[in-house]
Design a protein around this motif. Structure first.
Motif, PDB file in Angstrom:
ATOM      1  N   HIS A  39       0.696  -1.034   0.099  1.00  0.00           N
ATOM      2  CA  HIS A  39      -0.124  -0.052  -0.114  1.00  0.00           C
ATOM      3  C   HIS A  39       1.071   1.371  -0.197  1.00  0.00           C
ATOM      4  O   HIS A  39       1.885   1.331   0.734  1.00  0.00           O
ATOM      5  N   ALA A  40       0.269   2.279  -0.871  1.00  0.00           N
ATOM      6  CA  ALA A  40       1.176   3.454  -0.868  1.00  0.00           C
ATOM      7  C   ALA A  40       1.001   4.269   0.487  1.00  0.00           C
ATOM      8  O   ALA A  40       0.174   4.142   1.068  1.00  0.00           O
ATOM      9  N   LEU A  41       2.083   4.738   0.898  1.00  0.00           N
ATOM     10  CA  LEU A  41       2.117   5.771   2.058  1.00  0.00           C
ATOM     11  C   LEU A  41       1.123   6.757   1.948  1.00  0.00           C
ATOM     12  O   LEU A  41       1.285   7.673   1.010  1.00  0.00           O
ATOM     13  N   PRO A  42      -0.013   6.949   2.861  1.00  0.00           N
ATOM     14  CA  PRO A  42      -0.882   8.041   2.721  1.00  0.00           C
ATOM     15  C   PRO A  42      -0.118   9.259   3.142  1.00  0.00           C
ATOM     16  O   PRO A  42       0.946   9.342   3.856  1.00  0.00           O
ATOM     17  N   PRO A  43      -0.992  10.354   2.823  1.00  0.00           N
ATOM     18  CA  PRO A  43      -0.463  11.636   3.449  1.00  0.00           C
ATOM     19  C   PRO A  43      -0.532  11.904   4.767  1.00  0.00           C
ATOM     20  O   PRO A  43      -1.231  11.229   5.440  1.00  0.00           O
ATOM     21  N   PRO A  45      -1.327  12.946   8.468  1.00  0.00           N
ATOM     22  CA  PRO A  45      -2.776  13.493   9.038  1.00  0.00           C
ATOM     23  C   PRO A  45      -2.311  15.074   9.200  1.00  0.00           C
ATOM     24  O   PRO A  45      -1.211  15.478   9.448  1.00  0.00           O
ATOM     25  N   TYR A  68       4.266   4.827  13.307  1.00  0.00           N
ATOM     26  CA  TYR A  68       3.592   4.496  12.093  1.00  0.00           C
ATOM     27  C   TYR A  68       4.559   4.569  10.986  1.00  0.00           C
ATOM     28  O   TYR A  68       4.516   3.513  10.132  1.00  0.00           O
ATOM     29  N   PHE A  72       5.991   1.253   8.634  1.00  0.00           N
ATOM     30  CA  PHE A  72       5.125   1.248   7.500  1.00  0.00           C
ATOM     31  C   PHE A  72       5.927   0.351   6.389  1.00  0.00           C
ATOM     32  O   PHE A  72       5.372  -0.258   5.642  1.00  0.00           O
ATOM     33  N   GLN A  75       4.776  -4.464   6.084  1.00  0.00           N
ATOM     34  CA  GLN A  75       3.452  -4.549   5.794  1.00  0.00           C
ATOM     35  C   GLN A  75       3.313  -6.102   5.526  1.00  0.00           C
ATOM     36  O   GLN A  75       4.096  -6.873   5.459  1.00  0.00           O
ATOM     37  N   ASP A  86       7.418   7.341  -1.823  1.00  0.00           N
ATOM     38  CA  ASP A  86       7.305   8.631  -2.091  1.00  0.00           C
ATOM     39  C   ASP A  86       7.978   9.587  -1.133  1.00  0.00           C
ATOM     40  O   ASP A  86       7.207   9.899   0.007  1.00  0.00           O
ATOM     41  N   THR A  89       6.034  12.680   0.243  1.00  0.00           N
ATOM     42  CA  THR A  89       5.017  12.139   1.352  1.00  0.00           C
ATOM     43  C   THR A  89       5.771  11.955   2.762  1.00  0.00           C
ATOM     44  O   THR A  89       5.289  12.259   3.539  1.00  0.00           O
ATOM     45  N   TRP A  93       5.319  13.623   6.373  1.00  0.00           N
ATOM     46  CA  TRP A  93       5.266  13.214   7.819  1.00  0.00           C
ATOM     47  C   TRP A  93       6.135  13.385   8.765  1.00  0.00           C
ATOM     48  O   TRP A  93       6.007  14.148   9.985  1.00  0.00           O
TER      49      TRP A  93
END
Length: 246
Positions: A39-43, A45, A68, A72, A75, A86, A89, A93
């Motif tokens: 899964h790609a690293l989400p932006p 929060p 986190y 990451f 997984q 990325d 991103t 963080w």
């Protein structure tokens, strides 16, 4: 209460159980092998979301984000190399962690030591640039991460100009009593390596003249370096004198 023997179970029930077991085995054999999807690293929060979910404990929120992000790359069933992340991103963080806890050191350690180790010059420079930008928010507390960035720039990126830029920022802005002298002397030795002997002499002479050094061993070492630079200058400016010395 005594248990009934299996012989007491009706044959119809036993047959249904056997059929169910056979169907389960057949279904598993027909199913494709399980695959792990990264899964790609989400932006990161937002500051408000992280603060609210931690009930206003922003230091704790910063630490949660660090955990986190650090976990990451592992997984279920797969390990993601840092290189595949990325980095814009990742920078988001790391920056959010520092917003939540400006005194935290770990985000800068992650940037300069973990994420700057990938074999990708562009991504390495992203992490060094991040470390440089964040240094100015607290130079006396964050100088060591920029010093490490200067070493990476000089020895791994082979970019002495970038290393000098970082070292000069430390010398100019990290002037607290807890900052060691060697950190403030880094520009001198980088200039010397770059062949900028005259500039190195000026900085070194100024450092010895302002009486901020108290360690006699350090003073002796730097005085010897200044004498060596003076000798180099004389040799370069006077080929005849150089021949006479040889």
């Amino acid at each position: 209460m005594s248990e009934r023997s299996i012989a007491a179970v009706p044959r119809t029930i036993l047959s249904m159980l056997a059929l169910a077991l056979a169907a389960q085995i057949f279904w598993r054999l027909q199913a494709p092998p399980p695959t792990a999807n990264a899964h790609a690293l989400p932006p990161a929060p937002s500051y408000q979301a992280a603060s609210v979910t931690s009930f206003g404990e922003t230091i704790l929120a910063s630490q949660w984000l660090a955990l986190y992000l650090q976990a990451f790359d592992n997984q279920p069933g797969i390990s993601i190399p840092f290189l595949d992340l990325d980095y814009r991103t990742v920078t988001g963080w790391l920056g959010r962690m520092l917003e939540l806890d400006p005194r935290a050191q770990y985000p800068l350690l992650m940037a300069s030591h973990l994420y700057a180790q990938v074999p990708d010059l562009g991504k390495e420079r992203q992490m060094l640039d991040f470390t440089y930008r964040e240094f100015f928010a607290a130079p006396n507390q964050r100088w060591q991460w920029l010093a490490h960035a200067a070493i990476i720039a000089k020895h791994r990126l082979n970019d002495p100009a970038l290393a000098l830029k970082y070292a000069q920022a430390i010398a100019r802005y990290a002037t607290g009593p807890d900052v060691p002298h060697w950190a403030q002397q880094m520009p001198i030795f980088i200039l010397e390596d770059m062949g900028e002997t005259q500039s190195a002499k000026i900085l070194l002479g100024g450092l010895l003249a302002n009486n901020t050094l108290t360690d006699p061993h350090e003073i002796h070492f730097l005085t010897e370096r200044l004498n060596a630079l003076e000798a180099q200058s004389v040799d370069k400016s006077s080929p005849l004198l150089k021949k006479q010395r040889n």
